[in-house]
Structures are given as C-alpha cells and as structure tokens.
Write a protein that holds these residues in place. Structure first.
Motif, PDB file in Angstrom:
ATOM      1  N   GLY A   1       0.915  -1.264   0.055  1.00 27.11           N
ATOM      2  CA  GLY A   1      -0.109   0.043   0.017  1.00 27.11           C
ATOM      3  C   GLY A   1       0.780   1.175  -0.038  1.00 27.11           C
ATOM      4  N   VAL A   2       2.180   1.202  -0.085  1.00 28.50           N
ATOM      5  CA  VAL A   2       2.931   2.072  -0.267  1.00 28.50           C
ATOM      6  C   VAL A   2       3.617   2.388  -1.600  1.00 28.50           C
ATOM      7  CG1 VAL A   2       5.121   3.542   0.570  1.00 28.50           C
ATOM      8  CG2 VAL A   2       3.798   1.931   2.381  1.00 28.50           C
ATOM      9  N   PRO A   3       3.036   3.178  -2.481  1.00 29.43           N
ATOM     10  CA  PRO A   3       3.304   3.150  -3.862  1.00 29.43           C
ATOM     11  C   PRO A   3       4.956   2.941  -4.135  1.00 29.43           C
ATOM     12  CG  PRO A   3       1.732   4.613  -3.606  1.00 29.43           C
ATOM     13  CD  PRO A   3       2.220   4.189  -2.175  1.00 29.43           C
ATOM     14  N   LEU A   4       5.685   3.608  -3.951  1.00 32.73           N
ATOM     15  CA  LEU A   4       7.295   3.658  -3.933  1.00 32.73           C
ATOM     16  C   LEU A   4       7.728   2.452  -3.714  1.00 32.73           C
ATOM     17  CD1 LEU A   4       9.380   5.533  -5.537  1.00 32.73           C
ATOM     18  CD2 LEU A   4      10.156   5.961  -3.701  1.00 32.73           C
ATOM     19  N   VAL A   5       7.566   1.724  -2.583  1.00 33.42           N
ATOM     20  CA  VAL A   5       7.902   0.498  -2.237  1.00 33.42           C
ATOM     21  C   VAL A   5       7.399  -0.536  -3.266  1.00 33.42           C
ATOM     22  CG1 VAL A   5       7.899  -1.224  -0.470  1.00 33.42           C
ATOM     23  CG2 VAL A   5       8.251   1.256   0.160  1.00 33.42           C
TER      24      VAL A   5
ATOM     25  N   SER B   1       8.052  11.659  -3.449  1.00 28.28           N
ATOM     26  CA  SER B   1       7.853  13.026  -4.084  1.00 28.28           C
ATOM     27  C   SER B   1       9.197  13.634  -4.415  1.00 28.28           C
ATOM     28  CB  SER B   1       7.227  13.822  -3.001  1.00 28.28           C
ATOM     29  OG  SER B   1       7.742  14.706  -2.434  1.00 28.28           O
ATOM     30  N   THR B   2      10.212  13.397  -3.683  1.00 28.86           N
ATOM     31  CA  THR B   2      11.642  13.840  -4.091  1.00 28.86           C
ATOM     32  C   THR B   2      12.231  13.247  -5.398  1.00 28.86           C
ATOM     33  OG1 THR B   2      12.080  13.945  -1.601  1.00 28.86           O
ATOM     34  CG2 THR B   2      13.747  14.405  -3.077  1.00 28.86           C
ATOM     35  N   HIS B   3      11.850  11.794  -5.267  1.00 29.14           N
ATOM     36  CA  HIS B   3      12.833  11.188  -6.589  1.00 29.14           C
ATOM     37  C   HIS B   3      11.961  10.542  -7.597  1.00 29.14           C
ATOM     38  CE1 HIS B   3      16.296  11.315  -3.872  1.00 29.14           C
ATOM     39  NE2 HIS B   3      15.662  11.036  -2.919  1.00 29.14           N
ATOM     40  N   ASP B   4      10.614  10.910  -7.273  1.00 28.46           N
ATOM     41  CA  ASP B   4       9.625  10.202  -8.587  1.00 28.46           C
ATOM     42  C   ASP B   4       8.388  11.300  -8.627  1.00 28.46           C
ATOM     43  OD1 ASP B   4       8.701   8.648 -10.633  1.00 28.46           O
ATOM     44  OD2 ASP B   4       7.679   7.368  -9.204  1.00 28.46           O
ATOM     45  N   LYS B   5       8.961  12.703  -8.540  1.00 26.91           N
ATOM     46  CA  LYS B   5       7.962  13.594  -8.363  1.00 26.91           C
ATOM     47  C   LYS B   5       6.575  13.458  -9.225  1.00 26.91           C
ATOM     48  CE  LYS B   5       8.608  18.663  -8.327  1.00 26.91           C
ATOM     49  NZ  LYS B   5       8.411  18.807  -6.969  1.00 26.91           N
ATOM     50  N   LYS B   6       6.869  13.198 -10.559  1.00 23.62           N
ATOM     51  CA  LYS B   6       5.658  12.906 -11.342  1.00 23.62           C
ATOM     52  C   LYS B   6       5.090  11.520 -11.312  1.00 23.62           C
ATOM     53  CE  LYS B   6       6.636  16.628 -14.227  1.00 23.62           C
ATOM     54  NZ  LYS B   6       7.372  17.158 -15.877  1.00 23.62           N
ATOM     55  N   ALA B   7       5.508  10.767 -10.644  1.00 25.78           N
ATOM     56  CA  ALA B   7       5.021   9.454 -10.189  1.00 25.78           C
ATOM     57  C   ALA B   7       5.137   8.581 -11.361  1.00 25.78           C
ATOM     58  CB  ALA B   7       3.808   9.336  -9.519  1.00 25.78           C
ATOM     59  N   ILE B   8       6.336   8.926 -12.272  1.00 24.53           N
ATOM     60  CA  ILE B   8       6.438   8.325 -13.672  1.00 24.53           C
ATOM     61  C   ILE B   8       6.977   6.851 -13.272  1.00 24.53           C
ATOM     62  CG2 ILE B   8       8.021   8.128 -15.923  1.00 24.53           C
ATOM     63  CD1 ILE B   8       7.795  11.241 -15.511  1.00 24.53           C
ATOM     64  N   PHE B   9       7.902   6.607 -12.525  1.00 25.29           N
ATOM     65  CA  PHE B   9       8.122   5.445 -12.099  1.00 25.29           C
ATOM     66  C   PHE B   9       7.065   4.438 -11.411  1.00 25.29           C
ATOM     67  CE2 PHE B   9      10.058   2.106  -9.471  1.00 25.29           C
ATOM     68  CZ  PHE B   9      10.707   1.560 -10.263  1.00 25.29           C
TER      69      PHE B   9
ATOM     70  N   GLU C   1      -2.323   0.233 -11.862  1.00 20.94           N
ATOM     71  CA  GLU C   1      -3.743   0.434 -11.287  1.00 20.94           C
ATOM     72  C   GLU C   1      -3.777   1.790 -10.654  1.00 20.94           C
ATOM     73  OE1 GLU C   1      -1.238  -1.824 -10.470  1.00 20.94           O
ATOM     74  OE2 GLU C   1      -1.444  -2.479  -8.506  1.00 20.94           O
ATOM     75  N   LEU C   2      -2.675   2.430 -10.516  1.00 25.73           N
ATOM     76  CA  LEU C   2      -2.707   3.682 -10.030  1.00 25.73           C
ATOM     77  C   LEU C   2      -2.588   4.863 -10.978  1.00 25.73           C
ATOM     78  CD1 LEU C   2      -0.180   3.196  -6.736  1.00 25.73           C
ATOM     79  CD2 LEU C   2      -2.814   2.902  -7.051  1.00 25.73           C
ATOM     80  N   LYS C   3      -2.695   4.537 -12.317  1.00 28.28           N
ATOM     81  CA  LYS C   3      -2.492   5.656 -13.342  1.00 28.28           C
ATOM     82  C   LYS C   3      -3.152   7.029 -13.270  1.00 28.28           C
ATOM     83  CE  LYS C   3      -5.071   3.459 -17.237  1.00 28.28           C
ATOM     84  NZ  LYS C   3      -6.192   3.342 -16.422  1.00 28.28           N
ATOM     85  N   ASP C   4      -4.559   6.624 -12.578  1.00 32.19           N
ATOM     86  CA  ASP C   4      -5.436   8.054 -12.401  1.00 32.19           C
ATOM     87  C   ASP C   4      -5.314   8.803 -11.133  1.00 32.19           C
ATOM     88  OD1 ASP C   4      -6.397   7.138 -15.144  1.00 32.19           O
ATOM     89  OD2 ASP C   4      -7.967   5.846 -14.173  1.00 32.19           O
TER      90      ASP C   4
ATOM     91  N   ALA D   1      -0.189  12.444  -8.639  1.00 26.47           N
ATOM     92  CA  ALA D   1       1.147  12.237  -8.160  1.00 26.47           C
ATOM     93  C   ALA D   1       1.259  12.697  -6.741  1.00 26.47           C
ATOM     94  CB  ALA D   1       2.317  12.937  -8.821  1.00 26.47           C
ATOM     95  N   SER D   2       0.343  14.055  -6.506  1.00 24.47           N
ATOM     96  CA  SER D   2       0.430  14.502  -4.994  1.00 24.47           C
ATOM     97  C   SER D   2      -0.150  13.500  -4.066  1.00 24.47           C
ATOM     98  CB  SER D   2      -0.266  16.007  -4.907  1.00 24.47           C
ATOM     99  OG  SER D   2      -1.467  15.901  -5.631  1.00 24.47           O
ATOM    100  N   THR D   3      -1.288  12.854  -4.699  1.00 21.25           N
ATOM    101  CA  THR D   3      -1.880  11.948  -3.798  1.00 21.25           C
ATOM    102  C   THR D   3      -1.063  10.767  -3.428  1.00 21.25           C
ATOM    103  OG1 THR D   3      -3.928  12.694  -4.461  1.00 21.25           O
ATOM    104  CG2 THR D   3      -4.076  10.393  -3.421  1.00 21.25           C
ATOM    105  N   LEU D   4      -0.414  10.280  -4.416  1.00 21.56           N
ATOM    106  CA  LEU D   4       0.360   8.831  -4.218  1.00 21.56           C
ATOM    107  C   LEU D   4       1.501   9.315  -3.219  1.00 21.56           C
ATOM    108  CD1 LEU D   4       0.718   7.991  -8.095  1.00 21.56           C
ATOM    109  CD2 LEU D   4      -0.638   6.662  -6.228  1.00 21.56           C
ATOM    110  N   HIS D   5       2.083  10.497  -3.111  1.00 20.30           N
ATOM    111  CA  HIS D   5       2.999  10.966  -2.292  1.00 20.30           C
ATOM    112  C   HIS D   5       2.658  11.295  -0.912  1.00 20.30           C
ATOM    113  CE1 HIS D   5       5.522  10.224  -5.879  1.00 20.30           C
ATOM    114  NE2 HIS D   5       5.452  11.461  -6.302  1.00 20.30           N
ATOM    115  N   SER D   6       1.381  11.154  -0.500  1.00 18.74           N
ATOM    116  CA  SER D   6       1.068  11.738   0.679  1.00 18.74           C
ATOM    117  C   SER D   6       0.157  10.171   1.311  1.00 18.74           C
ATOM    118  CB  SER D   6       0.120  12.810   0.739  1.00 18.74           C
ATOM    119  OG  SER D   6      -0.848  12.712   1.792  1.00 18.74           O
TER     120      SER D   6
END
Ligand SMILES: Cc1cc2nc3c(=O)[nH]c(=O)nc-3n(C[C@H](O)[C@H](O)[C@H](O)COP(=O)(O)OP(=O)(O)OC[C@H]3O[C@@H](n4cnc5c(N)ncnc54)[C@H](O)[C@@H]3O)c2cc1C
Length: 539
Positions: A389-393, A473-481, A488-491, A494-499
């Motif tokens: 449930g942690v997008p970057l991880v 938010s620092t290393h994948d600002k626009k959540a491209i990675f 499934e998180l494409k919509d 990024a600001s939500t994915l990083h909080s």
C-alpha cells in the motif's frame, strides 16, 4: 600485483622446465572473473607460461547446488550461462586457450575434480583470482592443501577490487577503516599517487595443448558449453520453481527482461561502460537518484560476475575527468561515480576484515540481542509481492520481481521500509534480494542491507528513517516510475500518491479512488518510526 600462493612460487620442481623434456601444463580456473582483459590471474599465468614454454588450459565449474545454497538468482545464473560460450570463443581466438566447462554441483565436487584434473593431465600450476566469501575461502584452503600434497602450485591473485582488501589501512597503524569517508580519502589518495596496474594477458605461444580429460559432464567447444549451461539452467529453474516463496515470480518474463537488459559478454560490458562515460557520467550526481531516468551505469551485473574489471571502470572515468576538467579538476558527477566504485571496494574490505558477516551476524553485534525483529510472514509476503500500500515501495518490488534489477535509491527505500516500518529482520530482505537480483553480490548486498537496517558499519543512524512517501515526492515527483510498475494507480494524481493521508482517504470507502485495485498503506509510517526508534534505543 598482490598474490597468495601455496608455496613461494620458486624452486618448485614441477615448474623448472630444465628438469624434464616433457612440456609443462598450466591451468586457469575462472570463477567470478569471466573476462580476458585486465584479469590479473589470467595475465600472470599466460606470462609465466610463455616464459616456461608451457601450455595453458582453462576451466569453469557450474555449481548449481552451491549457487542454490547461496541464494544465487536464476537471472544471475542465466547471465553466467550466457557469458561462458562467449568467453570460450574469446579465449580461443585471442589467447590460444581452450575453456572446459564442467558440471560440479558443490564446492567439494570442485575440489575433487580439480585435483584429479591436475593429476590426470600433468598440470603443475593452477591460478585463480581470490574470492572473499566464507565457503569460497574454505574451498580454496582445502584445495591448496590437496594440491600441495602433489607439489602442484595454487596461486591466487587479488583482482575483484580496484585496491585489494586490507590494503587501505588507517594512518596510525594497520587497522581497517570503519567509516567510508576517511577510507575513501585514503583510497583516492593511494590511486592519485600511484599508477593503477592493468593486466592484459599475452597470447600463449605453446601449441602443445592438452584436451582436459574430465567427466562426461563437461564441454570444450562454445556450442557444447552453451548446451551444457542451458541444461544446467533448466534444472536450476525447475528447482527454484518448487520453492513456495517464489511462486509469485513470473520466471520466464523475468528471464526475458534480464536478457534484453543485459546482453552477455565482455564486449557488451565494455560497450556499456563506453556509452555511460560518453553520455551519462556528466549528469550522474543529479540524475542518479531519479529511478525512471536509467541514468546510472547499470554495470553492476557485469562487475558481479567479472565480465568487466573495476579498474577499467575507474580508469575510464578518470580519463574523462582529466580530459574535461584537467589534472586538478574536480567534477562532482565523475567524483560521485568513482565514489560508488569505492563503496564496492569498501564493502569487500569490511567483509575481509569481519568474516563473521558471512555467518549472518550484524556488524553492530548488540543489535542482534537488542532489537526484537519481526518474522511476520504476511507482512513479509506483502513486501515481497509489492502489496504494502506504499506506492514507491510496491513499484520498486514489482520492478525487481519483473526484471531482476532495482535502482539504488529504491533498494535503500524498500530495505528501510522492511527493517524500520515493518521491523522485519534485515536478513530476510537480504536473502530475498539475492534470490532476485541479477547483480546479487554478498559484500555489496550485505553492506546495503546493514546500512539500511542501521546494524552495519557506517550505516544510516537508527533515528534517520526514510519516509517512503516523501522519498516518492523527491525522487519520482511526477510518479512516472510508480505508474510504470503500478498501472492500477495511473489515474491517481502524483500529489496523492506521495501522501500517506491522502492515499488513505482516496482509497477508503467513498474516496475518489475507492475502486482502485490497490491496498491502503499497511502501516502508519509515523507510529512505525517511533516503534523502530524505541527498539534501537533499548539498553
Ligand atoms: C539494500 C541494498 C542492496 C544492494 N545489493 C547489491 C548487490 O547485491 N550487488 C551490487 O552490485 N550492488 C548492490 N547494492 C548497491 C547498489 O544499489 C548497486 O550497485 C547499484 O544500484 C547498481 O546499479 P549501477 O550499476 O547502475 O550503479 P552505478 O550507480 O552506476 O554505480 C557504479 C558501480 O558502483 C558500485 N556501487 C554503486 N553503489 C554501490 C553501493 N551502495 N554499494 C556497493 N557498490 C556500489 C556497483 O558496482 C555499480 O555498478 C545494494 C544497495 C542496497 C542499498
């Protein structure tokens, strides 16, 4: 050149060509040094063979049982298997040496095989490059004793590092550096004041070749080597597929991705180095922390199995630095990349200094008694499968599972999440990484895990715990990675994915993305952080 030998290399009756008219035969034992250029042992052996008018043969052992015991990933074994036929061709065409590849499931089989190979083929000298892990050292010591009984020389050379382990010591004596920065200063200084030696092997003059008499599980031509390696790989794959813990991996897809990303062989590795130094090194300091840019060298898979020499990497980078920035010119990008090569050396120095690390011990031994690590299997599986449930991880773990590679920043983030947010024993993560990574390497992996878990030498302080959402938010600002690996998180913005808060709200019943097929964060970072710090503070 620095070497270790089972005798002093002189006055050996077998190596005095005047003693007998029969030609001498020498053997190069390839291990994690699958290259021709700047291979220290290979160069030394070929030079000596030409002086003594001896022939040179080469051997490589496929050791699937041992690899499995060491959790070597399928993609790494595949990389080795793909490299061997290329090495065989290069050895033959450039150095007049035939490579034999032999299946020897375990290290004890290798000792037995090598001893009888030497006896059966009248081989009087074996050379190899040092390996620094526990089983490898034990194997070499046993072999040394075996061969010495028959007066066969076994000479090992330091080759894996830019500067050999234990060669960089503190100024006041001969103790080892425990902190990277002073180690690095001394390492740089040593390289600045001395010319780095590259060792290129001459072609072997002697044509009196022997075809190594060995078992039926061996191959001598590139085509046969390919067939034997592929057969071994198929068996290795079947064995791994039986392991429950790896059921979530699409092994075929992972192999395909790794083969595309890492063409085998020394030329491919050198080409990658040339391209990196020409195109990317000048932006390294800034871009290296942005996973979707692929701005790092991606040489680790080659360095790990030795298809490229670390000294060549250092020299190429130094040449560019000198060309673009002059003799005294500092360049942060190039300096930074060279410092990463030094980290690789550092962790090998640490391993040789503290062999206990190989026995799964923490460098800071008190953490083994003080911290109550968790072994919760559900939590661990959520991490392995990228469902925390942690997008970057999750994106990082799914990338690892799909490709056999993970970016350095993400290795730190995922390792810290496992060891601090979930408080799971770092040894479980260390093992999982080895099972997946194409560049899996004991010293660097153990070093990276113990750094992240705050149990290692010069590791991250236990209270400095990365917040995986802010890291996004620092290393994948626009959540491209993130969106590449979690479609499934494409919509979701990024600001939500990083909080963490926003994600919980968005995914909760009635939230904007309640229907997304994605779990809410499995732990609250703030409270997990407090718990982890409390564990490390315990007396
Ligand atoms: C938890 C964790 C586990 C790791 N496991 C491994 C591993 O099994 N094998 C491995 O080679 N590296 C490991 N690393 C180090 C690093 O992540 C990889 O070397 C790097 O990501 C490889 O990408 P690259 O070749 O593009 O590196 P670049 O950034 O281009 O660096 C050049 C080379 O320097 C070396 N290097 C870079 N960073 C490090 C580092 N932190 N420690 C040691 N050497 C480094 C590598 O050989 C690398 O190829 C690990 C790091 C962490 C935090």
């Amino acid at each position: 050149m620095s070497k270790t030998t089972n005798n002093n290399g002189s006055n050996n009756k077998n190596n005095d060509s005047s003693d007998s008219d029969s030609p001498l035969h020498y053997l190069m034992w390839f291990r994690r040094d699958l290259r021709i250029h700047d291979n220290t042992a290979l160069a030394a052996l070929c030079e000596r063979a030409n002086e003594d008018n001896a022939s040179v043969s080469a051997i490589f052992f496929l050791t699937p049982e041992q690899w499995q015991q060491h959790d070597t990933s399928l993609v790494q074994v595949d990389h080795i298997a793909r490299t061997l036929p290329i090495l065989a061709k290069d050895l033959k065409s450039q150095l007049n040496i035939t490579l034999t590849v032999q299946l020897c499931p375990s290290f004890s089989d290798c000792i037995e095989s090598l001893t009888s190979l030497c006896k059966d083929n009248d081989i009087s000298c074996v050379m190899a490059n040092h390996e620094y892990e526990g089983n490898e050292i034990g194997r070499d010591e046993q072999l040394c004793e075996q061969l010495a009984k028959d007066d066969i020389e076994f000479v090992r050379w330091h080759d894996q590092c830019i500067l050999p382990p234990l060669s960089i010591t503190t100024n006041d004596g001969d103790s080892m550096y425990k902190v990277f920065t002073p180690f690095y200063k001394k390492w740089r200084h040593t390289l600045d004041v001395s010319t780095i030696q590259m060792h290129d092997a001459p072609a072997v003059d002697c044509d009196d070749k022997i075809e190594l008499k060995s078992s039926k599980n061996s191959a001598h031509t590139a085509d046969d080597i390919k067939a034997l390696s592929e057969e071994m790989l198929g068996d290795y794959q079947k064995t791994l597929q039986k392991e429950d813990s790896l059921q979530h991996i699409d092994i075929k897809a992972q192999l395909t991705a790794a083969r595309d990303a890492y063409p085998a062989g020394e030329s491919a590795a050198c080409q990658r180095l040339d391209e990196f130094v020409a195109d990317d090194i000048n932006d390294y300091d800034v871009s290296r922390d942005v996973p979707h840019l692929h701005a790092t060298s991606q040489l680790s898979a080659y360095l790990t199995i030795g298809t490229i020499s670390p000294r060549l990497c250092y020299l190429q980078a130094s040449k560019v630095q000198e060309k673009l920035h002059g003799n005294d010119g500092d360049n942060e990008d190039i300096d930074r990349w060279i410092s990463e090569l030094a980290w690789r050396d550092f962790y090998r120095h640490v391993l040789v200094d503290k062999p206990n690390l190989i026995r799964h011990k923490a460098y800071k031994e008190d953490t083994d008694t003080k911290v109550s690590w968790s072994y919760d299997d559900d939590d661990f599986q959520a991490w392995c499968t990228g469902k925390t449930g942690v997008p970057l991880v999750d994106a990082a773990m799914r990338c690892l599972n799909a490709t056999g590679f993970m970016h350095n920043r993400l290795r730190m983030v995922t390792a810290m999440f496992l060891t601090k947010d979930l408080l799971i024993d770092w040894r479980l993560g260390e093992r999982y990484f080895r099972q997946q990574l194409i560049d899996g390497d004991f010293a660097s992996n153990n070093g990276g895990w113990q750094w992240s878990a705050s149990t290692g030498t010069d590791s991250a302080p236990y209270f400095r715990i990365m917040n995986p959402f802010s890291q996004g938010s620092t290393h994948d600002k626009k959540a491209i990675f993130i969106k590449t690996w979690l479609p499934e998180l494409k919509d979701i913005p990024a600001s939500t994915l990083h909080s963490e808060d926003k994600m919980r709200k968005a995914l909760a019943k009635g939230g904007d993305f309640a229907n997304a097929d994605y779990p809410a964060p499995m732990v609250e970072h703030k409270s997990a952080r407090k718990l982890a710090i409390a564990e490390f503070k315990k007396e």
